[in-house]
Each structure stands twice: as structure tokens, then as C-alpha cells.
Scaffold this motif. Sequence first.
Motif, mmCIF file in Angstrom:
data_model
loop_
_atom_site.group_PDB
_atom_site.id
_atom_site.type_symbol
_atom_site.label_atom_id
_atom_site.label_comp_id
_atom_site.label_asym_id
_atom_site.label_seq_id
_atom_site.Cartn_x
_atom_site.Cartn_y
_atom_site.Cartn_z
ATOM 1 N N THR A 194 0.898 -1.135 0.195
ATOM 2 C CA THR A 194 0.050 0.012 0.029
ATOM 3 C C THR A 194 0.948 1.296 0.231
ATOM 4 O O THR A 194 0.451 2.177 -0.354
ATOM 5 C CB THR A 194 -0.912 0.251 1.360
ATOM 6 O OG1 THR A 194 -0.142 0.068 2.409
ATOM 7 C CG2 THR A 194 -1.824 -1.279 1.405
ATOM 8 N N ASN A 195 2.195 1.239 0.447
ATOM 9 C CA ASN A 195 2.908 2.550 0.693
ATOM 10 C C ASN A 195 4.120 2.549 -0.509
ATOM 11 O O ASN A 195 4.165 3.444 -1.247
ATOM 12 C CB ASN A 195 3.551 2.378 1.849
ATOM 13 C CG ASN A 195 4.097 3.678 2.211
ATOM 14 O OD1 ASN A 195 5.165 4.424 1.734
ATOM 15 N ND2 ASN A 195 3.302 4.507 3.211
ATOM 16 N N ASP A 196 4.838 1.369 -0.588
ATOM 17 C CA ASP A 196 5.998 1.597 -1.578
ATOM 18 C C ASP A 196 5.527 1.453 -3.110
ATOM 19 O O ASP A 196 6.305 1.994 -3.826
ATOM 20 C CB ASP A 196 6.962 0.412 -1.278
ATOM 21 C CG ASP A 196 7.936 0.967 -0.233
ATOM 22 O OD1 ASP A 196 7.233 1.532 0.767
ATOM 23 O OD2 ASP A 196 9.080 0.765 -0.217
ATOM 24 N N ALA A 197 4.638 0.649 -3.177
ATOM 25 C CA ALA A 197 4.176 0.415 -4.806
ATOM 26 C C ALA A 197 3.697 1.553 -5.376
ATOM 27 O O ALA A 197 4.179 1.916 -6.366
ATOM 28 C CB ALA A 197 3.268 -0.698 -4.973
ATOM 29 N N GLN A 198 3.149 2.541 -4.443
ATOM 30 C CA GLN A 198 2.725 4.089 -4.841
ATOM 31 C C GLN A 198 3.491 4.936 -5.323
ATOM 32 O O GLN A 198 3.167 5.906 -6.199
ATOM 33 C CB GLN A 198 1.816 4.424 -3.783
ATOM 34 C CG GLN A 198 0.252 3.480 -3.486
ATOM 35 C CD GLN A 198 -0.528 4.277 -2.494
ATOM 36 O OE1 GLN A 198 -0.859 5.353 -2.639
ATOM 37 N NE2 GLN A 198 -0.577 3.711 -1.311
ATOM 38 N N LYS A 199 4.999 4.768 -4.554
ATOM 39 C CA LYS A 199 5.794 5.690 -5.103
ATOM 40 C C LYS A 199 6.252 5.639 -6.624
ATOM 41 O O LYS A 199 6.273 6.709 -7.338
ATOM 42 C CB LYS A 199 6.950 5.291 -4.269
ATOM 43 C CG LYS A 199 6.643 5.654 -2.530
ATOM 44 C CD LYS A 199 7.706 4.947 -1.773
ATOM 45 C CE LYS A 199 7.223 5.388 -0.227
ATOM 46 N NZ LYS A 199 7.923 4.396 0.627
ATOM 47 N N THR A 200 6.166 4.386 -7.025
ATOM 48 C CA THR A 200 6.531 4.201 -8.600
ATOM 49 C C THR A 200 5.340 4.755 -9.413
ATOM 50 O O THR A 200 5.441 5.495 -10.517
ATOM 51 C CB THR A 200 6.912 2.911 -8.775
ATOM 52 O OG1 THR A 200 8.083 2.412 -8.190
ATOM 53 C CG2 THR A 200 7.343 2.706 -10.319
ATOM 54 N N MET A 201 4.050 4.476 -8.728
ATOM 55 C CA MET A 201 2.944 4.986 -9.682
ATOM 56 C C MET A 201 2.920 6.568 -9.563
ATOM 57 O O MET A 201 2.579 7.205 -10.682
ATOM 58 C CB MET A 201 1.667 4.604 -8.751
ATOM 59 C CG MET A 201 1.317 3.189 -8.594
ATOM 60 S SD MET A 201 -0.280 2.953 -7.405
ATOM 61 C CE MET A 201 0.225 1.108 -7.016
ATOM 62 N N ALA A 231 5.293 -5.262 -10.821
ATOM 63 C CA ALA A 231 6.750 -4.954 -10.632
ATOM 64 C C ALA A 231 7.216 -5.445 -9.336
ATOM 65 O O ALA A 231 7.960 -5.926 -9.187
ATOM 66 C CB ALA A 231 7.070 -3.786 -11.325
ATOM 67 N N ILE A 232 6.304 -4.886 -8.448
ATOM 68 C CA ILE A 232 7.077 -4.962 -6.802
ATOM 69 C C ILE A 232 6.773 -6.221 -6.331
ATOM 70 O O ILE A 232 7.480 -6.865 -5.652
ATOM 71 C CB ILE A 232 6.280 -3.887 -5.957
ATOM 72 C CG1 ILE A 232 6.924 -3.616 -4.816
ATOM 73 C CG2 ILE A 232 4.763 -4.138 -5.771
ATOM 74 C CD1 ILE A 232 6.490 -2.404 -3.866
ATOM 75 N N ALA A 233 5.584 -6.885 -6.800
ATOM 76 C CA ALA A 233 5.429 -8.109 -6.619
ATOM 77 C C ALA A 233 6.452 -9.046 -7.016
ATOM 78 O O ALA A 233 6.888 -10.085 -6.113
ATOM 79 C CB ALA A 233 4.047 -8.739 -6.977
ATOM 80 N N LEU A 234 7.087 -9.018 -8.350
ATOM 81 C CA LEU A 234 8.041 -10.032 -8.768
ATOM 82 C C LEU A 234 9.600 -9.672 -8.167
ATOM 83 O O LEU A 234 9.830 -10.685 -7.931
ATOM 84 C CB LEU A 234 8.287 -9.612 -10.327
ATOM 85 C CG LEU A 234 7.115 -10.132 -11.245
ATOM 86 C CD1 LEU A 234 7.086 -9.422 -12.436
ATOM 87 C CD2 LEU A 234 7.104 -11.599 -11.156
#
Length: 421
Positions: A194-201, A231-234
Motif C-alpha cells: 500500500t505504501n511503496d508500490a505507490q511511489k512508483t505510481m 513489478a513490486i510483487a515480482l
Amino acid sequence: MDLTLIVVLVIGLALFFDFTNGFHDTANAMATPIATGAIKPKAAVALAAVLNLVGAFLSTEVAKTISGGLIREGDGGIAITPEMIYAGLMGAVLWNMVTWLLGLPSSSSHALFGGLIGAAIVGAGFGAVSYAVLLSKVILPALLAPLIVGVSAFVCTRLAYRITKRQAGTSPKRGGFRVGQIFSSSLVALSHGTNDAQKTMGVITLTLIASGAQAAGTGPQFWVVVACALAIALGTYAGGWRIIRTMGAGLTEVKPAQGFAAEVSTGVAILASSHLGFALSTTQVASGSVIGSGLGRKGAHVRWGVAGRVGLGWLLTLPAAGAVGALAAFTAHLGAWGLALVTVVGIGALLFIWYLSRKDRVGHHNAVEVEDAAQAVDIPSKRERKLRRKRTEREAALASSRAGADTAPGAQQDHTTEGNR
């Protein structure tokens, strides 16, 4: 260079950064349950990957902080170009890879912020950065969050051991914390998404706004959310075993009750920050909670030398990534050949770091020495479950045949004769 091509390059590099963020920060969720034997290493990273994927769809507040807050973009603000964003991302990616090679749990978030700020200042001047947002939603949370979550983990660890305190000579029953760690570490993995993936978004959205492909002030599009989540999941599934070694055993020896307390404190703090739009460093929060839990368990020792190295990494991340981003932005502004030079040098540096990592391989087999590995909660595959069932049936049949042989008349007579001797 054609604008469409540079936008594609930025999006590609942003997704690669998201991938590095995943394996750089896997340790935040899964280092302690791996270290205590609560869950086996491969199952841990697979679980974290799935929950990171799910978590990325739960909120976009942090993405809006980056795309419409930290760096000013258009509509009367300072025009930031895709070239600047590309340069900033290069600084963030290189710093992430260097700290991964050293096994330092530095902040991917601060690497990203530092790279973007350095590139924006070189490309558009100091006015390109919103310092009020930088202070309120980046720097202050970076200073306060590790301290607050460390105190929380300390208190929770003390409570956990007090509740299960040895009484009247009996051993305390703390096995439940090992199972509980599966759920608490899952909470951390979900909150990380919820926090880090959003930074790339936010970075991709900022690029689309800067190129005129999206209106200023709008949030990330659905395809951006999906791409960043994958991407973050992989990256998370790739493991990041070097940092897992530091977080799982380098800072302090972790026991199940202690790990459970640290993970709950980390997960709650990150979820709250995501809701408020704080671009929190999940690495700093997780490290602070591990240190707090180490102080909270009687007999545990915090390795302050390692903690000092981690702290130094925190301090250097923003300026170091900013310096690389600024240098890359200066080179990129020399024209198409400058942008090509940034790309070639960046790829060369990444390949060199990968080459160095092959000399000292760290994987699921040697990342953390687990004291009670036999008690790990196993999540077997369908084939493994079938093989185990057959093995159990064979063992039961063998035990039954032995019992039948022991109760036979001849066997009883032999036992009697043996006893008379």
C-alpha cells in the motif's frame, strides 16, 4: 530525442526501480519470521509477493503526494521534464543496488526522493521542489516513525513476555507466537504494497503529466497501478536475501514473541501512514521495530555496530541518490547523446554490481541460520502433500504389521523365554 521514446524509457526505468524496491524491502516483512523458523524462506517470499500485489490496489494517497506534491509540475508551477525524472530514477536505482550489494537495509523511498530532488534542482532550480511537502511528509516521518515504532515494539515485546511468563517452575508456552508471525508478517507485506508500490505510481504519473499526456492534479491511471503492483510483487519474490540476512540476524537475535511484536508494530505504522499520504520509509520502520523488540526482550543483545551502519546508510541515502540524480540530470541536459551516455553508464554500473554479487552469493539456503528450522510452518505444494500422504500410509501399514507380529503366539513365547534367561 522523441518525447514518446523518453516517456517509454522513464516508465521502463521506473518499473525496474519498483522491482528493486520489491527485493530490497522483502526483508521488512519476512526477515524475522524466517529467522525464528515461523515460515520457510521460499514460502515466505512467495507469500510476501502475493500480499504486495494485493496491497498496491488498496490506496493511492502516497502516489498523489509524489505526483502532485513533492515536485511541482505545470499549471503555473515549474515545468519538470521527463529527462529530469529519468535522471532522478537512475540515481535511485544505482543507490538501491549498491546498498543491496552491501546488505544494508536503506530506504528505497528516500533513494527515490533524493534522486528526483537532485535532478529537479539541476534541471529547474531550487524552486522545483515543494519544501513544505518534503518536510511534512518525508523528513519528519523519517525522523519520528522509527522512534515511535521502536518504542511500540519495545512495549509489545515486554507485554508478550510478561503475559507468557514462567510460573511455578513450568515452561512458558510461546509456540503460538510462531504461528502468529505468519499473520503479522503478512500484515507488514500487505502494508508495504500500500505504501511503496505507490511511489512508483506517483513517478510514472508525474512523467505523464510532465509530457502532457495527463492533466495536472490527477491520480494514477489503472494501467499504472497494475504495472507497478506486478513489478513490486515480482521483485519481492526475487528475495533480496542479502538484506534479509542483516534484518533477520544482523541487528539482534529474534525469537517468535519478539518477532511478532515487531511485525505488528511495523504493519500498523505503515498502514496508518499510507492512509494519511505519508511517503514513509518501510525499511526504517521495520529496522526501528526490530531494534525496539531486541531491547524489549530480556537477554537479547542489539548489535549496535550493525545498527550504526544501517543508520549511516539512512543518513547518506537522500544526499547520495540526490548527487547521482543531479549528475545524471546535468549530463542528460547536454542533448540526446548525453541521455544516451547516462543510459549506457547506468546499465554498465548495474552489470558491474551484479557481477560483484555473484562472487558472494546469498540465497534462501544461507541467508539466515534458523535455530528451530524443523518447527517452521510448512506450506507444501499439491505434489508434496500427495507424497507425504503416501509415506504416512506406508508407515502406518508397517507399524500395524509389526504390532501384529509382536502379538503372535510364537512371538509371546520368545519374549517369555528371553525374560526367563
